[in-house]
Enzyme design. Structure first.
Site, PDB file in Angstrom:
ATOM      1  N   ASP A 103       3.002 -13.895   3.101  1.00 46.06           N
ATOM      2  CA  ASP A 103       3.148 -12.448   3.267  1.00 46.06           C
ATOM      3  C   ASP A 103       4.325 -11.928   2.448  1.00 46.06           C
ATOM      4  O   ASP A 103       5.250 -12.665   2.112  1.00 46.06           O
ATOM      5  CB  ASP A 103       3.355 -12.135   4.750  1.00 46.06           C
ATOM      6  N   GLU A 117       5.493  -9.433  -2.821  1.00 46.52           N
ATOM      7  CA  GLU A 117       5.622  -8.533  -3.978  1.00 46.52           C
ATOM      8  C   GLU A 117       6.883  -8.814  -4.811  1.00 46.52           C
ATOM      9  O   GLU A 117       6.784  -8.636  -6.044  1.00 46.52           O
ATOM     10  CB  GLU A 117       5.611  -7.066  -3.508  1.00 46.52           C
ATOM     11  N   ASP A 134      -1.191  -3.582   3.752  1.00 44.23           N
ATOM     12  CA  ASP A 134      -1.144  -2.836   5.006  1.00 44.23           C
ATOM     13  C   ASP A 134      -1.747  -1.452   4.847  1.00 44.23           C
ATOM     14  O   ASP A 134      -1.082  -0.421   5.053  1.00 44.23           O
ATOM     15  CB  ASP A 134       0.306  -2.744   5.485  1.00 44.23           C
TER      16      ASP A 134
END
Length: 965
Positions: A570, A573, A648
């Site tokens: 997760d 980025e 998300d």
């Protein structure tokens, strides 16, 4: 001449600063580095130094059949750091060189590349001499980044005709055909930057640069007042009229604002000198108003199509001349951009009204005026940080976008196969707070006989103060190994979330700190996260091989040793904070072991996945397939056993629709495995509160998203409260519940078809989620359709994305007939039909000339079916399908431990031929029952779970014919 393979990082000697044209001073240092005009032979190609001193030196290298590498460097040294995208050249094909007075050229089978000796511009032509693409502008501007010399660069090309462009990763503004679009490639929670584009012109461009890159317009978006005349409500210049409302609906402040800017965090979150958001006008100050409304006009200085993007969170509505162009909601911790275009005439004003429910959120509206007319149709990549211009031209070895994607994988690596169970249904939620909650959720599926393969343990299973320790909070997870065993006993698999984030107090962080592998600026800024009291944190540096090995060893010791089956990587980025400017983010994700953070802005997810894949594959069980779910991606990531997901995204109908274009373009970027949070991750308060007035819409939204999810590469439910298990979303027996169970069961019935598609992504460079243009390029009506796609080449998927919609228009591409999957009704292609869409069903069509193998009713992919199949033959055209089977778990397929069962349908003879088994597989049954159903234009036989077959045979591995008669 035949040319040996050359490692990507190994450039010829001159590229290390030792050119025969260099002039050395008395100190031994190079004083002059640019070559004299001319042509130099190198291994694999040519270097052309143009006659114009203003033009960069150009290197062109043959890489593979139809693939060339083009590099440009003003000094002609071509020194760049090792590519992360392309790690090895394949064996070069033979090529020919011609050195003319004005043009030098390289030719391979089917491709010729010409380099102008005057200005270094490159043209690409096919084997018949037809131009495919030609370079136009090349801009290289020196810049300093953290004390190092780089360039900001742009390369533009002039396409032939008006081709469509696809790929660029995953973006959330509904763009399907990227021709004429402006797309910023900068990793974000819900946006994935992939600098690769595939064209209907039978070529693609792989842009080898990891910094922030813009496709289309090379200019960054600008504040409103820099490019437009901004007028107030009364028509006067000086800014929009702003009114700031309190919670009682009263105006407490009225302003004139040229550039309303609430985009980023307050100044105390930044280093000095960074541009930041202002505080609100008095009496609000740092306290958020309830609502802000800006009204007035925007006057263009240039006639043409003007591009706008609104950065926003909370509720945002924008109207231009009374027409709503933005009506969206996003959670405040994850603002993002909404784009729209407006046709404007110089000297004329457009009315604008912006309503923003501030609620401590973020907002800014930015603008780009039109490019000069001669640049508007260009293909262009522009990057903020580069050592050289470096790109690959990929000519299709055929006439389809599939062939371009195959070329991309030739350069970046094959798509490694995922385990078969990854293609079953997954259940997750944000989050299971105890191991009993997780096991109870899985048991809920098993008790209700709802198929499932995977359960996911999301973040925060660790003690509050120990993020990055990989430890379990023993009060909530007293025995993680026993939890894993219990999942396995229920015939399922378990994935666990692992972040690249660490609290500096943990032993893992200290070990990484010791080797210089923790980013320091995040700690220096004293950034606190949202857990408990808020804790200092930072991320590790995966650009260091030593750090990657240490990161995996920590995972292995704490988690892999407990038997977890897969990894949820997760926030890669990396998301140090969801609302930092690009400049600040670049500072905080560096310096990396390879260079400044700005240079490697987009590539963190790639090297992080490499750490896990290589660590596990070289570990204690190297033959067990690695499976990684990652929130970001970069070219080449498919070689690491990865699926990405769309981040998300929010639980809104608009966001449901945008998943189609997002997923299709990501797939057309060369990475075949992709998924989303069914139902959307973030939830409006009306749903969180389970307000009775909105429960019907909540259930319908999840039902429609679930229907779509069953026809994506990976099938996965996840999100914030309300709980996302099927039986928690809707009562048993209700229409939403029954529909979701139906599509879950249908997914498992289709597993022989789906797993074959998955295998073909590796063995045949296939794509599971396909833009309509991939199979129907000649039908230009499909080029821009952004709410339909193909699953494989057989299923046309048309999701429903409006509340209470019970029908929708579906375009059926020309060149084929189509069957309604449910009813079996036949339609000619090349027309738009109004499809029935009751809540229980999504419009779904099957292309005539398709063979679709299905299996029996099962509860997981591990169930033993003894090879039983039901083969649906959709007649009307000849068809073929090559069913794939292997052990589903290991890398033995790399040694050809798999079988194929070829199937062909002859329209002329009305015969299905199930061919002899190809290959060997120890677990293949000696005989199997195969049912056959024929679907024909003159019948009405659609799909039904309990449909009677037209024929049943016993298959022993020898070829057999089944007649429709």
């Amino acid at each position: 001449m035949a040319v040996a393979a050359l490692a990507m990082g190994a450039l010829p000697a001159y590229a290390q600063g030792q050119s025969k044209n260099d002039v050395y001073g008395t100190d031994g240092q190079v004083k002059q580095v640019r070559r004299a005009p001319g042509i130099e032979d190198i291994e694999g190609g040519l270097i052309v130094t143009p006659r114009s001193n203003d033009a960069a030196v150009v290197r062109v290298e043959v890489v593979a059949k139809g693939i060339v590498r083009v590099s440009a460097d003003p000094e002609g040294q071509f020194v760049r750091d090792e590519s992360l995208i392309v790690t090895d050249f394949p064996a070069r094909p033979e090529y020919n060189v011609r050195k003319g007075r004005n043009v030098a050229s390289l030719s391979t089978e089917g491709l010729r590349v010409e380099i102008s000796r005057a200005d270094g511009k490159v043209r690409f032509l096919d084997g018949d001499g037809n131009e495919l693409l030609a370079e136009d502008r090349r801009v290289m501007t020196p810049k300093m980044v953290q004390g190092e010399q780089f360039y900001s660069v742009q390369q533009a090309w002039q396409p032939v005709g008006e081709p469509g462009f696809y790929g660029l990763g995953q973006h959330q503004n509904g763009q399907m055909n990227m021709a004429g679009e402006t797309v910023e490639l900068a990793q974000h929670n819900i946006s994935i930057a992939m600098p690769f584009v595939a064209s209907t012109g039978d070529y693609g461009i792989l842009w080898d640069n990891a910094s922030i890159t813009r496709f289309g317009d090379p200019r960054p978006f600008q504040p409103l007042d820099e490019t437009l005349i901004v007028r107030g409500e009364d028509g006067s210049e000086g800014g929009l009229t702003g009114r700031y409302y309190d919670e009682n609906g009263k105006v407490q402040a009225e302003t004139r604002e040229r550039d309303p800017d609430y985009q980023f965090l307050p100044p105390d979150q930044y280093a000095s000198g960074e541009a930041v958001r202002d505080v609100f006008p008095e009496p609000f100050g740092t306290e958020s108003p309830e609502k802000v409304v800006w009204t007035g006009g925007l006057e263009a200085k240039t006639t043409g199509t003007h591009k706008f993007r609104a950065y926003g969170s909370s509720y945002l509505t924008i109207k231009v001349d009374g027409e709503t162009v933005v009506d969206r909601w996003r959670q405040n911790w994850n603002p993002y951009y909404f784009t729209f275009d407006v046709d404007m005439v110089a000297g004329e004003s457009k009315d604008i009204e912006i309503e923003w429910i501030a609620n401590d959120g973020y907002f800014r509206l930015e603008h780009l005026d039109p490019l000069p007319a001669e640049q508007q149709d260009d293909l262009s990549f522009a990057s903020d940080v580069a050592q050289v211009i470096d790109y690959y031209f990929v000519a299709a070895d055929g006439d389809k976008i599939d062939d371009v994607i195959a070329g991309y994988r030739t350069l970046t690596g094959e798509s490694v196969m995922l385990p078969k169970w990854a293609y079953g249904f997954w259940q997750s939620r944000q989050r299971y707070t105890t191991q009993d909650e997780l096991l109870d959720a899985l048991k809920g599926y098993r008790d209700r006989k709802i198929p499932i393969d995977n359960i996911v343990l999301d973040w925060f299973y660790w003690p509050e103060k120990e993020w990055g320790s990989h430890k379990f909070d023993l009060e909530r997870f007293p025995d993680a190994a026993a939890m894993v065993d219990a999942v396995h006993e229920m015939n399922a698999r378990i994935m666990i979330s692992v972040w690249p984030k660490f609290y500096p107090t943990t032993a893992n962080a200290k070990a990484l700190e010791e080797i210089g592998a923790i980013y320091q600026r995040q700690l220096m800024m004293d950034t606190r996260d949202w857990v408990g009291q808020g804790y200092r944190n930072s991320f590790y540096d995966p650009y260091s091989a030593e750090a990657r090995e240490l990161f995996w060893s920590q995972m292995k010791e704490a988690l892999d040793s407990k038997g977890f089956d897969a990894w949820w990587m997760d926030a890669v980025e990396p998301d140090l904070h969801s609302n930092l400017s690009h400049r600040e983010r670049a500072l905080r994700i560096g310096p990396t072991a390879m260079g400044p953070g700005a240079q490697y802005f987009n590539s963190f997810a790639l090297v992080n996945a490499q750490a896990v894949y290589e660590g596990e594959r070289e570990g204690s069980d190297p033959n067990e397939r690695v499976f990684i779910l990652t929130r970001s991606a970069f070219p080449g990531i498919q070689r690491y056993g990865v699926s990405a997901w769309s981040g998300d995204v929010v639980a809104r109908w608009e966001d449901l629709k945008e998943q189609v274009a997002a997923g299709v373009n990501f797939s057309m970027s060369g990475v075949p495995n992709w998924t989303f949070d069914i139902g959307g991750f973030a939830v409006e308060q009306r749903y969180t509160d389970e307000d009775p007035a909105h429960i019907e819409e909540w259930r319908e939204l999840n039902t429609r998203w679930f229907q779509l999810g069953a026809f994506t590469p990976l099938f996965r439910s996840h999100g914030e409260f309300p709980f996302r298990e099927i039986y928690n979303l809707a009562p048993e027996g209700s229409d939403p519940y029954e529909s979701m169970v139906y599509y879950d069961k249908l997914r498992y019935r289709l597993m022989p078809f789906i797993y074959t598609l998955a295998a073909d992504t590796t063995l045949k460079d296939g794509s599971m989620m396909r833009g309509l243009v991939m199979d129907f390029e000649d039908d230009k009506k499909v080029w821009d359709i952004n709410d339909q796609y193909l699953f494989g080449s057989s299923f046309l998927v048309a999701p429903v994305y409006e509340f209470k919609a019970r029908e929708r228009d579906v375009y059926l591409p020309a060149g084929s007939g189509w069957y309604d999957f449910e009813s079996g009704e036949h339609f000619d292609g090349g027309q738009t039909v109004t499809a029935d869409a009751p809540l229980a069903r999504m419009p779904l069509y099957v292309r005539e000339g398709s063979i679709v193998p299905m299996g029996p009713d099962i509860q997981s992919t591990a169930d033993d079916t003894n090879g039983e199949l039901t083969i649906y033959v959709y007649t009307g055209a000849d068809a073929s399908f090559s069913l794939y089977e292997d052990d589903g778990l290991t890398y033995d397929y790399e040694d050809e431990a798999y079988v194929r069962i070829p199937m062909t349908w002859s329209e002329e003879t009305g015969t299905l031929t199930i061919g002899a088994v190809e290959g060997e597989l120890q677990s293949m049954p000696e005989e199997r029952v195969i049912h056959v159903r024929f679907v024909s234009p003159d019948g009405d036989d659609g799909f039904a779970m309990d449909a009677e077959p037209d024929s049943t045979i016993t298959y022993t591995g020898a070829a057999v014919d089944v007649s429709m008669e």
